[in-house]
Scaffold this active site. Sequence first.
Site, short mmCIF file in Angstrom:
data_model
loop_
_atom_site.label_atom_id
_atom_site.label_comp_id
_atom_site.label_asym_id
_atom_site.label_seq_id
_atom_site.Cartn_x
_atom_site.Cartn_y
_atom_site.Cartn_z
N HIS A 57 0.84 -1.20 0.00
CA HIS A 57 0.00 0.00 0.00
C HIS A 57 0.88 1.25 0.00
O HIS A 57 1.87 1.32 0.73
CB HIS A 57 -0.89 -0.02 1.25
CG HIS A 57 -1.71 1.21 1.43
ND1 HIS A 57 -2.76 1.52 0.59
CD2 HIS A 57 -1.64 2.21 2.34
CE1 HIS A 57 -3.31 2.66 0.99
NE2 HIS A 57 -2.65 3.09 2.04
N HIS A 132 2.50 11.17 -1.21
CA HIS A 132 1.61 10.75 -0.12
C HIS A 132 1.74 11.81 0.98
O HIS A 132 2.46 11.63 1.94
CB HIS A 132 1.98 9.37 0.42
CG HIS A 132 0.97 8.83 1.38
ND1 HIS A 132 1.31 8.12 2.50
CD2 HIS A 132 -0.39 8.92 1.37
CE1 HIS A 132 0.21 7.78 3.16
NE2 HIS A 132 -0.83 8.25 2.49
#
Length: 304
Positions: A57, A132
């Site tokens: 992930h 991110h």
Amino acid sequence: MLAVRKARRKLRMGTICSPNPSGTKTSSEVCNADWMASLPPHLHNLPISNLAIPGSHDSFSYWVDEKSPVGPDQTLAIKRLARISLVKKLMKKWSVTQNLTFREQLEAGIRYFDLRVSSKPGDADQEIYFIHGLFGIKVWDGLMEIDSFLTQHPQEIIFLDFNHFYAMDESHHKCLVLRIQEAFGNKLCSACSVESLTLRTLWEKKCQVLIFYHCPFYKQYPFLWPGKKIPAPWANTTSVHKLILFLETTLSERVPRGSFHVSQAILTPRVKTIARGLVGGLKNTLVHSKGWNSRGTSPLSQRS
């Protein structure tokens, strides 16, 4: 799936082996780096959508640059707070979700990669970065690292899932797709019937890379698979019990044909989770405190 599970047990996943220049195995144990090549022959003709394939992930977020601007994936409030240098240091603790590079993940057996990308404010060269919360490495650098591994392991197949795009117009998408073409060339697998894809057919065509592109831009290139071909239902919970129940339910309800399926075995922090563990960060607050690694369930996303 029973045959697949038995095969996975036989693989004795857990030993990471360095590639042997001679191409021969140095141990009776199968290396994670070559686990697909080492699957038993009766699985070579099975549609790869029937194989359980380990993934990660936010795969690229093993490193983020706290000196870079806050990413366009963040709210205006976060961007304002980030003017304080300490805030970016705290953001980094919550943005980093991996501790292995692409190469190390591949050698460990990871074959599905969850990718989020963005242009960077002020950049005039249209460079694309992984993102991110904070900006990571350049996409090009990551692609080249992956391609180097694939060249050394010609029977390993990977899935690159480009599922979030930020601050990207058509020219940015064209630049990214060109980079993908330059990096992988003939290793790219054109979109086709999911059921027709087996390890054997991919090996015969010397195809190793499936690119999933969650943007209408995929229609312009035959080697870009539409995002709908790889749904990834998200539990959005901090509860291990709720997560496992969600995974079992969504896996049992998956579309039987025509697409892959991602089981996101991940816990997701809420605002109050971050507030309570602000200094501790993601790893200490969610992973260690939940006893996640001791429950026998991998924190990695898994395709199946």
